[in-house]
Design a protein around this motif. Structure first.
Motif, PDB file in Angstrom:
ATOM      1  N   ILE A  51       0.876  -1.171   0.000  1.00  0.00           N
ATOM      2  CA  ILE A  51       0.000   0.000   0.000  1.00  0.00           C
ATOM      3  C   ILE A  51       0.912   1.218   0.000  1.00  0.00           C
ATOM      4  N   VAL A  52       0.876   1.964  -1.096  1.00  0.00           N
ATOM      5  CA  VAL A  52       1.826   3.046  -1.314  1.00  0.00           C
ATOM      6  C   VAL A  52       1.085   4.373  -1.404  1.00  0.00           C
ATOM      7  N   ASP A  96       2.403   8.623  -1.594  1.00  0.00           N
ATOM      8  CA  ASP A  96       3.429   9.674  -1.536  1.00  0.00           C
ATOM      9  C   ASP A  96       4.830   9.110  -1.311  1.00  0.00           C
ATOM     10  N   GLY A  97       5.163   8.039  -2.024  1.00  0.00           N
ATOM     11  CA  GLY A  97       6.500   7.460  -1.923  1.00  0.00           C
ATOM     12  C   GLY A  97       6.770   6.712  -0.624  1.00  0.00           C
ATOM     13  N   ARG A  98       5.707   6.387   0.092  1.00  0.00           N
ATOM     14  CA  ARG A  98       5.860   5.659   1.358  1.00  0.00           C
ATOM     15  C   ARG A  98       5.022   4.396   1.347  1.00  0.00           C
ATOM     16  N   LEU A  99       5.473   3.417   2.102  1.00  0.00           N
ATOM     17  CA  LEU A  99       4.835   2.108   2.186  1.00  0.00           C
ATOM     18  C   LEU A  99       4.189   1.944   3.551  1.00  0.00           C
ATOM     19  N   LEU A 100       2.966   1.437   3.568  1.00  0.00           N
ATOM     20  CA  LEU A 100       2.258   1.173   4.822  1.00  0.00           C
ATOM     21  C   LEU A 100       2.738  -0.162   5.383  1.00  0.00           C
ATOM     22  N   VAL A 101       3.231  -0.137   6.608  1.00  0.00           N
ATOM     23  CA  VAL A 101       3.739  -1.328   7.285  1.00  0.00           C
ATOM     24  C   VAL A 101       3.157  -1.385   8.690  1.00  0.00           C
ATOM     25  N   GLU A 128      -7.817 -14.632  20.623  1.00  0.00           N
ATOM     26  CA  GLU A 128      -7.530 -13.254  21.003  1.00  0.00           C
ATOM     27  C   GLU A 128      -7.175 -12.420  19.775  1.00  0.00           C
ATOM     28  N   PRO A 129      -7.576 -11.147  19.755  1.00  0.00           N
ATOM     29  CA  PRO A 129      -7.179 -10.281  18.651  1.00  0.00           C
ATOM     30  C   PRO A 129      -5.656 -10.104  18.617  1.00  0.00           C
ATOM     31  N   THR A 130      -5.136  -9.867  17.423  1.00  0.00           N
ATOM     32  CA  THR A 130      -3.724  -9.543  17.256  1.00  0.00           C
ATOM     33  C   THR A 130      -3.629  -8.032  17.126  1.00  0.00           C
ATOM     34  N   ARG A 131      -2.772  -7.417  17.951  1.00  0.00           N
ATOM     35  CA  ARG A 131      -2.664  -5.955  17.972  1.00  0.00           C
ATOM     36  C   ARG A 131      -1.484  -5.498  17.122  1.00  0.00           C
ATOM     37  N   PHE A 132      -1.723  -4.439  16.328  1.00  0.00           N
ATOM     38  CA  PHE A 132      -0.710  -3.902  15.431  1.00  0.00           C
ATOM     39  C   PHE A 132      -0.510  -2.414  15.661  1.00  0.00           C
ATOM     40  N   GLU A 133       0.689  -1.951  15.370  1.00  0.00           N
ATOM     41  CA  GLU A 133       0.970  -0.527  15.233  1.00  0.00           C
ATOM     42  C   GLU A 133       1.291  -0.308  13.768  1.00  0.00           C
ATOM     43  N   CYS A 134       0.450   0.449  13.082  1.00  0.00           N
ATOM     44  CA  CYS A 134       0.610   0.721  11.653  1.00  0.00           C
ATOM     45  C   CYS A 134       1.322   2.063  11.477  1.00  0.00           C
ATOM     46  N   PHE A 135       2.163   2.149  10.446  1.00  0.00           N
ATOM     47  CA  PHE A 135       2.866   3.395  10.156  1.00  0.00           C
ATOM     48  C   PHE A 135       3.422   3.353   8.740  1.00  0.00           C
ATOM     49  N   TRP A 136       3.850   4.498   8.270  1.00  0.00           N
ATOM     50  CA  TRP A 136       4.378   4.648   6.916  1.00  0.00           C
ATOM     51  C   TRP A 136       5.898   4.756   6.962  1.00  0.00           C
ATOM     52  N   ILE A 137       6.573   4.090   6.030  1.00  0.00           N
ATOM     53  CA  ILE A 137       8.024   4.236   5.901  1.00  0.00           C
ATOM     54  C   ILE A 137       8.353   4.613   4.459  1.00  0.00           C
ATOM     55  N   PRO A 138       9.447   5.350   4.241  1.00  0.00           N
ATOM     56  CA  PRO A 138       9.850   5.645   2.865  1.00  0.00           C
ATOM     57  C   PRO A 138      10.141   4.344   2.111  1.00  0.00           C
ATOM     58  N   LEU A 139       9.768   4.294   0.840  1.00  0.00           N
ATOM     59  CA  LEU A 139      10.004   3.088   0.047  1.00  0.00           C
ATOM     60  C   LEU A 139      11.465   2.661   0.066  1.00  0.00           C
ATOM     61  N   GLY A 154       9.609  -8.223   0.887  1.00  0.00           N
ATOM     62  CA  GLY A 154      10.009  -7.150  -0.027  1.00  0.00           C
ATOM     63  C   GLY A 154      10.454  -7.624  -1.394  1.00  0.00           C
ATOM     64  N   THR A 155      10.289  -8.898  -1.690  1.00  0.00           N
ATOM     65  CA  THR A 155      10.823  -9.485  -2.918  1.00  0.00           C
ATOM     66  C   THR A 155      10.393  -8.761  -4.190  1.00  0.00           C
ATOM     67  N   LEU A 156       9.164  -8.293  -4.269  1.00  0.00           N
ATOM     68  CA  LEU A 156       8.693  -7.654  -5.499  1.00  0.00           C
ATOM     69  C   LEU A 156       8.557  -6.139  -5.392  1.00  0.00           C
ATOM     70  N   LEU A 157       9.175  -5.536  -4.392  1.00  0.00           N
ATOM     71  CA  LEU A 157       9.100  -4.075  -4.270  1.00  0.00           C
ATOM     72  C   LEU A 157       9.603  -3.360  -5.516  1.00  0.00           C
ATOM     73  N   HIS A 158      10.600  -3.922  -6.177  1.00  0.00           N
ATOM     74  CA  HIS A 158      11.162  -3.275  -7.372  1.00  0.00           C
ATOM     75  C   HIS A 158      10.107  -3.092  -8.468  1.00  0.00           C
ATOM     76  N   ARG A 159       9.089  -3.922  -8.470  1.00  0.00           N
ATOM     77  CA  ARG A 159       8.052  -3.812  -9.501  1.00  0.00           C
ATOM     78  C   ARG A 159       7.188  -2.562  -9.331  1.00  0.00           C
ATOM     79  N   LEU A 160       7.213  -1.973  -8.141  1.00  0.00           N
ATOM     80  CA  LEU A 160       6.489  -0.714  -7.942  1.00  0.00           C
ATOM     81  C   LEU A 160       7.063   0.393  -8.821  1.00  0.00           C
TER      82      LEU A 160
END
Length: 159
Positions: free
Chosen positions: A23-24, A26-31, A123-134, A145-151
């Motif tokens: 999920i991209v 502004d040049g950042r990936l949602l992780v 039990e639910p699994t808890r996440f902290e979501c954030f954006w990182i530069p590609l 990250g194997t296919l990140l280059h295809r972006l």
């Protein structure tokens, strides 16, 4: 004579279909990271999960993105390809990963907490979501990250 067990890497492992989401914006990936586990245990990940019986991989990608981020307005931009990843020694399975680029069509903060409810089982699994530069996406765990280059390849919409 002592019997020798077959090497675990040489035995047949089940192949599981997975959907993986880049999920991209502004040049950042949602992780995300798991709140209840250390970085060393599970690393930084992108939304991903099992393709259910009878479910199309693209639909699974949209479902997993919604479930793991708590956001809802995703669209599939394109399928980037299919990869295989052997989860040994973490889990005795081979994942056939259907990798999709998704767009988020709603506002999202820089960082937020979410949880996956697993269809109400356990039990639910808890996440902290954030954006990182590609350019920092090399930190993704377990070959995600194997296919990140295809972006960065030109997008040719299907006719």
């Amino acid at each position: 004579m002592i019997p020798i067990a077959p090497h675990p890497h040489l035995t047949a492992k089940p192949v599981r279909d997975k959907a993986l989401c880049y999920i991209v914006r502004d040049g950042r990936l949602l992780v995300f990271r798991h709140v209840d586990h250390s970085w060393e245990e599970v690393g930084v990940q992108v939304p991903a999960g099992t393709v259910r019986v009878g479910e199309e991989p693209g639909d699974a990608a949209l479902r997993e993105a919604r479930e793991e981020t708590g956001l809802s307005a995703f669209t599939v931009v394109r399928k980037l390809g299919v990869t295989r990843y052997d989860m040994t020694p973490y889990r005795a399975e081979v994942q056939r990963r259907h990798v999709f680029q998704l767009a988020l069509e709603e506002p999202a903060p820089e960082r937020w907490f979410s949880s996956e409810r697993h269809d109400g089982v356990g039990e639910p699994t808890r996440f902290e979501c954030f954006w990182i530069p590609l350019e920092h996406a090399h930190v993704l765990q377990s070959g995600q990250g194997t296919l990140l280059h295809r972006l960065f390849e030109p997008h040719r919409p299907e006719a």
